[in-house]
Motif scaffolding. Structure first.
Motif, PDB file in Angstrom:
ATOM      1  N   ALA A  50       0.831  -1.213   0.000  1.00 46.85           N
ATOM      2  CA  ALA A  50       0.000   0.000   0.000  1.00 46.85           C
ATOM      3  C   ALA A  50       0.861   1.256   0.000  1.00 46.85           C
ATOM      4  CB  ALA A  50      -0.932  -0.008   1.219  1.00 46.85           C
ATOM      5  N   GLY A  51       2.008   1.213   0.668  1.00 47.28           N
ATOM      6  CA  GLY A  51       2.879   2.372   0.754  1.00 47.28           C
ATOM      7  C   GLY A  51       3.506   2.778  -0.561  1.00 47.28           C
ATOM      8  N   GLN A  52       3.367   1.946  -1.621  1.00 46.09           N
ATOM      9  CA  GLN A  52       3.913   2.302  -2.925  1.00 46.09           C
ATOM     10  C   GLN A  52       2.952   3.183  -3.722  1.00 46.09           C
ATOM     11  OE1 GLN A  52       5.038  -2.144  -3.611  1.00 46.09           O
ATOM     12  NE2 GLN A  52       6.357  -0.986  -4.991  1.00 46.09           N
ATOM     13  N   LEU A  53       1.731   3.342  -3.215  1.00 42.45           N
ATOM     14  CA  LEU A  53       0.727   4.136  -3.923  1.00 42.45           C
ATOM     15  C   LEU A  53       0.363   5.369  -3.107  1.00 42.45           C
ATOM     16  CD1 LEU A  53      -1.802   1.442  -5.207  1.00 42.45           C
ATOM     17  CD2 LEU A  53       0.136   2.458  -6.427  1.00 42.45           C
ATOM     18  N   GLY A  54       0.186   6.477  -3.818  1.00 41.60           N
ATOM     19  CA  GLY A  54      -0.342   7.693  -3.219  1.00 41.60           C
ATOM     20  C   GLY A  54      -1.628   8.079  -3.942  1.00 41.60           C
ATOM     21  N   LEU A  55      -2.591   8.594  -3.220  1.00 42.54           N
ATOM     22  CA  LEU A  55      -3.874   8.986  -3.799  1.00 42.54           C
ATOM     23  C   LEU A  55      -3.989  10.491  -3.748  1.00 42.54           C
ATOM     24  CD1 LEU A  55      -6.130   6.310  -2.051  1.00 42.54           C
ATOM     25  CD2 LEU A  55      -4.913   6.124  -4.229  1.00 42.54           C
ATOM     26  N   GLU A  56      -4.278  11.109  -4.905  1.00 42.06           N
ATOM     27  CA  GLU A  56      -4.415  12.558  -4.974  1.00 42.06           C
ATOM     28  C   GLU A  56      -5.896  12.919  -5.016  1.00 42.06           C
ATOM     29  OE1 GLU A  56      -0.206  13.614  -7.185  1.00 42.06           O
ATOM     30  OE2 GLU A  56      -2.088  14.210  -8.125  1.00 42.06           O
ATOM     31  N   LEU A  57      -6.352  13.658  -4.020  1.00 39.35           N
ATOM     32  CA  LEU A  57      -7.764  14.026  -3.878  1.00 39.35           C
ATOM     33  C   LEU A  57      -7.912  15.515  -4.162  1.00 39.35           C
ATOM     34  CD1 LEU A  57      -8.234  12.328  -0.396  1.00 39.35           C
ATOM     35  CD2 LEU A  57      -8.344  11.248  -2.634  1.00 39.35           C
ATOM     36  N   LEU A  86      -4.252   2.034   6.419  1.00 40.34           N
ATOM     37  CA  LEU A  86      -3.854   0.917   5.569  1.00 40.34           C
ATOM     38  C   LEU A  86      -2.467   1.116   4.956  1.00 40.34           C
ATOM     39  CD1 LEU A  86      -7.248   0.252   3.763  1.00 40.34           C
ATOM     40  CD2 LEU A  86      -6.165  -1.196   5.494  1.00 40.34           C
ATOM     41  N   GLY A  87      -1.962   2.350   5.014  1.00 39.78           N
ATOM     42  CA  GLY A  87      -0.605   2.601   4.516  1.00 39.78           C
ATOM     43  C   GLY A  87      -0.524   3.399   3.237  1.00 39.78           C
ATOM     44  N   PHE A  88      -1.660   3.766   2.642  1.00 43.11           N
ATOM     45  CA  PHE A  88      -1.625   4.527   1.398  1.00 43.11           C
ATOM     46  C   PHE A  88      -1.217   5.971   1.684  1.00 43.11           C
ATOM     47  CE2 PHE A  88      -3.323   1.385  -1.394  1.00 43.11           C
ATOM     48  CZ  PHE A  88      -4.188   0.610  -0.623  1.00 43.11           C
ATOM     49  N   GLY A  89      -0.467   6.575   0.731  1.00 43.88           N
ATOM     50  CA  GLY A  89      -0.136   7.990   0.831  1.00 43.88           C
ATOM     51  C   GLY A  89      -1.315   8.830   0.361  1.00 43.88           C
ATOM     52  N   LEU A  90      -1.436  10.034   0.874  1.00 42.39           N
ATOM     53  CA  LEU A  90      -2.567  10.899   0.540  1.00 42.39           C
ATOM     54  C   LEU A  90      -2.070  12.307   0.264  1.00 42.39           C
ATOM     55  CD1 LEU A  90      -5.117   9.746   3.271  1.00 42.39           C
ATOM     56  CD2 LEU A  90      -5.162   9.165   0.857  1.00 42.39           C
ATOM     57  N   ALA A 150      -6.086  13.269   7.142  1.00 42.99           N
ATOM     58  CA  ALA A 150      -4.868  12.467   7.318  1.00 42.99           C
ATOM     59  C   ALA A 150      -4.044  12.491   6.032  1.00 42.99           C
ATOM     60  CB  ALA A 150      -5.235  11.036   7.695  1.00 42.99           C
ATOM     61  N   ALA A 151      -3.745  13.694   5.524  1.00 47.71           N
ATOM     62  CA  ALA A 151      -3.007  13.821   4.280  1.00 47.71           C
ATOM     63  C   ALA A 151      -1.524  14.036   4.564  1.00 47.71           C
ATOM     64  CB  ALA A 151      -3.550  14.975   3.443  1.00 47.71           C
ATOM     65  N   ASP A 152      -0.680  13.608   3.583  1.00 49.10           N
ATOM     66  CA  ASP A 152       0.771  13.752   3.705  1.00 49.10           C
ATOM     67  C   ASP A 152       1.278  14.995   2.981  1.00 49.10           C
ATOM     68  OD1 ASP A 152       0.504  10.380   2.945  1.00 49.10           O
ATOM     69  OD2 ASP A 152       1.081  11.082   4.933  1.00 49.10           O
ATOM     70  N   LYS A 153       0.628  15.312   1.867  1.00 51.43           N
ATOM     71  CA  LYS A 153       1.167  16.363   1.006  1.00 51.43           C
ATOM     72  C   LYS A 153       0.044  17.285   0.540  1.00 51.43           C
ATOM     73  CE  LYS A 153       4.739  13.315  -0.984  1.00 51.43           C
ATOM     74  NZ  LYS A 153       5.274  12.729  -2.237  1.00 51.43           N
ATOM     75  N   ILE A 154       0.436  18.506   0.226  1.00 57.09           N
ATOM     76  CA  ILE A 154      -0.432  19.468  -0.450  1.00 57.09           C
ATOM     77  C   ILE A 154       0.229  19.806  -1.781  1.00 57.09           C
ATOM     78  CG2 ILE A 154      -1.250  21.845  -0.442  1.00 57.09           C
ATOM     79  CD1 ILE A 154      -1.694  21.645   2.512  1.00 57.09           C
ATOM     80  N   LYS A 155      -0.522  19.652  -2.877  1.00 52.07           N
ATOM     81  CA  LYS A 155       0.009  19.981  -4.203  1.00 52.07           C
ATOM     82  C   LYS A 155      -0.436  21.392  -4.581  1.00 52.07           C
ATOM     83  CE  LYS A 155       0.799  16.911  -7.261  1.00 52.07           C
ATOM     84  NZ  LYS A 155       0.695  15.964  -8.394  1.00 52.07           N
ATOM     85  N   ILE A 156       0.532  22.251  -4.846  1.00 54.72           N
ATOM     86  CA  ILE A 156       0.244  23.640  -5.194  1.00 54.72           C
ATOM     87  C   ILE A 156      -0.149  23.687  -6.663  1.00 54.72           C
ATOM     88  CG2 ILE A 156       1.121  25.986  -5.221  1.00 54.72           C
ATOM     89  CD1 ILE A 156       3.256  25.062  -3.203  1.00 54.72           C
ATOM     90  N   ASP A 157      -1.327  24.227  -6.953  1.00 51.78           N
ATOM     91  CA  ASP A 157      -1.838  24.215  -8.322  1.00 51.78           C
ATOM     92  C   ASP A 157      -0.935  25.028  -9.245  1.00 51.78           C
ATOM     93  OD1 ASP A 157      -4.049  25.679 -10.394  1.00 51.78           O
ATOM     94  OD2 ASP A 157      -4.206  23.529 -10.099  1.00 51.78           O
TER      95      ASP A 157
END
Length: 939
Positions: A802-809, A831-835, A854-861
């Motif tokens: 699961a840690g190999q995948l990140g989900l971008e919301l 579960l271990g997914f990146g967010l 519970a997010a790890d990163k913020i993507k700047i548009d």
């Protein structure tokens, strides 16, 4: 040794000594070298104070060794004579020449040679002196040696002072930066205003190093007083013993606090002991150890509402960089206060809405009004609330319908309006009196209501905008928060007005809901219900729909006015109704559009209907002695032949009607080619569905780079589609199509499975992907309760962690239902997914929710990154996002980086990761592996 040889040897030794001197011990090595070169007992390098009264040695050489530095007054010493650019030379008897210099006697000095020391820019700094215990005649090279030494020492001292200045400047700036960062964290975490104020003051003391900090609010009373709200540090009653104002006419309003509130600009006092404006508070401030201070304005909507005061225990200057950061801190604090107040106001408004909602359940006239009045008083914490109606027989009077005082229902009464505040409400829609409202209460209740201080009222208007009553509240204390009162009264007024009108004419309201008022025909709402019902009943039979649009009706409105136009429409509705039969249903959609539903129908019967409708307008319409020649264009479509839903049927009838107008014919039946664009879109949807089934979609990968090391830290997964007939279809076309046609969840699931399959293939080839592969998750997919199951199944089937995948919301996606989003992100994180939060800044995120995700990163548009180097607003937004992410312990990833300048600027702001064409375009899995992936190292 002759002079030439001696000079050569002396200067060579001096050059060797200067070259060997290091930064840390420069002056010590210098005096030691001079002592040896000149053969004297004492050598000194000294710094002279700016007022030329004292000297402090930087290094002192005595009898072959270094000794402790000294500080001594210059008056009466030979060092006092060392000025200008000339040396001061006393070859013998120096003690007798300067009898008031005790240091000469202690040293038993007989000879003295001193030269001035200057900075490279010409500023006098001090002196270099040589002393000896025997009468000596200094050779001519001794003076030159001291001159050279003084020039080198002056340059070194100037460099040290410059470094010290810049170091102190950097320390103050770093202190302000750290304080700003910690305060921003407090802003995000604060739930209550007082908690925020106290936290900021404490941080100013603990982190900023200030001796005392306080926050005060400016009151808009007669005294214009400034009231302290929170403080920290060495306070010890200081704020309790002073009285502050922001009135320029008052003595206590002329200090830094008053000037800050009036001007809206920061006020700095570098030395409280010397500033004349601080004389009233000087003794007390100095007793508390306050030496300097800065007052910073707190602004909301451009208006100053308070200040932040910071006191220092030193007179160290507050430099421009520190001042700018402190101003930013004050602006952020003001924003935080405003946000908390708005949140509180919203909560109170929400409570008011809930009060209305609970009151609405009691739909029996007087009971409804009683409950609503109680709720209005509770929502605004008012002692009195009332609802009144203008007397129909005498409009100078009003009658209360319900009145509540201290939670108790009171008997209704009538009162006169002229001269009372209620009259102002009726004239101006709203009236708010902050204080002394009792002077203008109606004469009928003035004595009973003598306790009233503040008043707020709102007019009640009927559907035509005519006033027919009012609601109001009264308070025993002066009123400050008028914004909340205005908002809540507006909500209650709408509820009361609607309820009173409902009570008066409920039947009229119901009729208006389903009838067109101008023609008396069913309106769009009624028609759509009838159409839905007809299509639901259709079982192998056709349902015909005719859309009718009057030609050139706009000319009538434009030339004769809307009043005549409305009458023409009513006459047309009459003519249409007169030719229709039982299974034909006529309605007005709006404007000059009518619709006829024929159920059941076929080509022949609906053609007959169309001809009868056309015939009804064959003769000119007579209206107010005017004749109107009208014709109509008709579009016809059938269910289920031409459409599969009510909206599609109406749309196709509209397309056919447009064709009739274009071809100047009375009516047209819908034909497929008329909807070529629609058909093309439907075809694309079918092809996309097939592509999902046969696997003709593909994945591309765009690298994500660590800006510090420029190494790969992950990649974004992007879906691509090449159709055999359509060619390359842009994601901008097929992604919205998938959303529209309900295929976005299957498409998202395909991307998840294909990503896991590609990862497995790379692993089998011995290639490692640093970081995570980031998959975009659509909002509808995120709402799918099978998302977690799909992720786990794909990872399990392909052997992917699961840690190999990140989900971008997307930001707008998760804010549609924040509470569910929080629960979902927490489950995925467990579960271990990146967010990651994608396209941040383009939607609206509540910080109260954002900090719980519970997010790890913020993507700047990329829209902000593109112009950040040229647009101050975009630069400020990027800076704020990075700072906020850091406060929330999230990483930032900048999208759309296309130049090295952008990358360097982002790194300087604290952004660690980026993606964009500067680093690499999205490419196929094979190309990505060849360019970016490395074999797994063998242990």
């Amino acid at each position: 040794m002759n002079d030439l040889v001696t000079s050569h040897d002396v200067f060579r030794r001096l050059a060797d000594s200067l070259s060997m001197a290091t930064d840390e011990t420069f002056f010590e090595q210098l005096v030691a070298a001079l002592g040896g070169i000149l053969g004297v007992d004492y050598v000194m390098v000294a710094r002279v104070d700016t007022d030329a009264s004292q000297a402090t040695s930087l290094a002192l050489w005595a009898h072959g060794r270094l000794v402790d530095n000294i500080r001594y007054p210059l008056a009466g010493t030979p060092c006092e004579q060392v000025n200008g650019h000339a040396p001061c030379h006393y070859p013998r008897h120096v003690c007798s020449l300067f009898p008031d210099d005790p240091m000469l006697a202690d040293l038993d000095a007989e000879a003295y040679l001193g030269v001035p020391m200057y900075a490279p820019d010409g500023r006098p700094l001090g002196l270099v002196a040589a002393l000896h215990t025997q009468p000596i005649d200094m050779s001519r090279h001794a003076e030159e040696v001291l001159r050279i030494t003084a020039a080198r020492a002056g340059a070194e001292l100037a460099r040290c002072e410059s470094e010290h200045f810049h170091r102190e400047r950097l320390l103050s700036t770093n202190r302000a930066l750290k304080l700003l960062s910690r305060c921003n964290e407090a802003l995000i975490q604060a739930e209550q205003e007082q908690q925020l104020l106290e936290a900021i003051c404490q941080l100013a003391v603990d982190v900023g190093g200030y001796r005392m900090a306080w926050v005060g609010f400016a009151r808009h009373d007669d005294d214009k007083c400034i009231e302290p709200q929170a403080s920290a540090g060495i306070v010890e009653g200081y704020l309790d013993q002073i009285s502050l104002s922001w009135s320029a006419q008052r003595h206590n309003g002329r200090g830094p606090a008053g000037r800050t509130v009036r001007s809206g600009e920061p006020v700095i006092i570098a030395d409280l002991a010397k500033d004349p404006s601080f004389i009233s508070w000087r003794e007390m401030a100095l007793a508390h150890g306050f030496q300097s201070m800065i007052c910073l304005p707190l602004k909301r909507g451009g208006q100053v509402f308070g200040l932040l005061g910071l006191y220092q225990s030193t007179t160290d200057p507050i430099r421009d960089e520190e001042r700018q950061l402190l101003c930013e801190l004050a602006d952020n604090l003001a924003f935080g206060i405003d946000t908390l107040r708005q949140r509180l106001a919203q909560q109170r408004i929400q409570r008011a809405v809930l009060k209305i909602a609970s009151a609405v359940s009691a739909r029996s006239g007087e009971e409804f009004l009683d409950q609503l009045t109680h709720h209005m008083a509770e929502a605004l914490e008012a002692e009195l609330a009332f609802i009144a109606r203008i007397d129909d027989a005498d409009r100078t009077k009003a009658n209360t319908l319900t009145i509540v005082i201290d939670g108790q229902r009171q008997p209704n009464f009538s009162y006169t309006l002229p001269g009372a505040l209620c009259e102002d409400v009726l004239l101006e829609t709203e009236c708010i009196v902050h204080d002394d409202a009792g002077k203008r209460l109606p004469v009928e209740g003035r004595d009973v209501l003598s306790w009233v201080r503040a008043y707020a009222g709102r007019r009640l208007d009927d559907a035509n905008g005519e006033p027919f009553g009012l609601i109001g509240v009264m308070f025993a204390q002066p009123l400050h928060d008028t914004e909340l009162v205005t908002s809540v009264l507006q909500i209650f007024a709408a509820g009361v007005a609607a309820e009173l009108e409902r009570q008066e004419d409920e039947a009229r309201i119901r009729r208006l809901a389903y009838r067109d008022p101008g023609t008396g025909l069913p309106n769009r709402t009624a028609f759509m219900q009838r159409l839905d019902s007809a299509l639901a009943r259709a079982d192998g039979t056709r349902v015909g729909l005719m859309l009718l649009d009057l030609n050139r009706f706009k000319d009538i409105n434009d030339t004769l006015g809307h009043d005549i136009g409305d009458k023409v429409l009513a006459a047309v509705a009459n003519s249409f109704s007169g030719v229709l039969v039982g299974n034909e249903y006529l309605a007005r959609l709006g404007g000059d559009e009518f619709v006829v539903l024929v159920d059941p129908s076929d080509v022949y019967t609906i053609t007959d209907t169309a001809e009868r409708l056309l015939g009804s307008l064959a003769a000119p319409l007579q209206l107010d002695e005017q004749a109107f020649e009208l014709d109509v264009s008709i579009g016809i479509a059938f269910y289920p032949d031409d459409a599969g839903s009510a909206r599609e049927l109406l749309k196709h009838a509209d397309i056919a009607m447009y064709q009739a107008k274009q071809q100047d014919v009375p009516f047209r039946f819908f034909e497929p080619h008329m909807g070529a664009a629609l058909a093309s879109r439907l075809d694309m949807a079918k092809r996309l569905s097939a592509a999902l089934a046969d696997g003709s979609l593909s994945l591309h990968f765009q690298p994500q780079i660590d800006l510090t090391t420029l190494r790969l830290v992950g990649a974004e997964v992007l879906c691509r589609w090449h159709d055999p007939e359509l060619g390359v279809v842009s994601p901008a076309d097929f992604i919205p199509l998938a959303e529209e046609r309900g295929m976005i969840v299957p498409l998202g699931n395909w991307v998840i499975d294909a990503t896991c399959r590609q990862l497995a293939a790379w692993q089998a080839a011995g290639l490692v992907v640093p970081g995570q592969l980031a998959i975009n998750v659509a909002s509808r997919q995120f709402d799918d309760d099978q998302l977690i199951t799909t992720l786990q199944r794909s990872c399990g089937e392909h052997g992917i962690a699961a840690g190999q995948l990140g989900l971008e919301l997307t930001e707008s996606g998760f804010m549609s239902d924040p509470d569910q989003a929080i629960a979902m992100t927490e489950a995925l994180k467990t579960l271990g997914f990146g967010l990651s939060i994608d396209d941040f800044g383009t939607g609206y995120s509540s910080l109260a929710y954002l900090k719980r995700f519970a997010a790890d990163k913020i993507k700047i548009d990329m829209s902000f990154v593109a112009d950040m180097l040229h647009n101050e607003n975009d630069h400020a937004i990027v800076t704020t996002i990075i700072a906020m992410a850091r406060s929330l312990q999230m990483d930032t990833v900048a999208e759309g980086v296309e130049s090295v300048e952008q990358a360097e600027a982002l790194l300087a702001l604290g952004c660690r990761q980026a993606q964009g064409y500067y680093f690499g375009k999205p490419v196929t899995g094979e190309a990505f592996a060849a360019r970016w992936l490395m074999p797994v190292p063998i242990e």
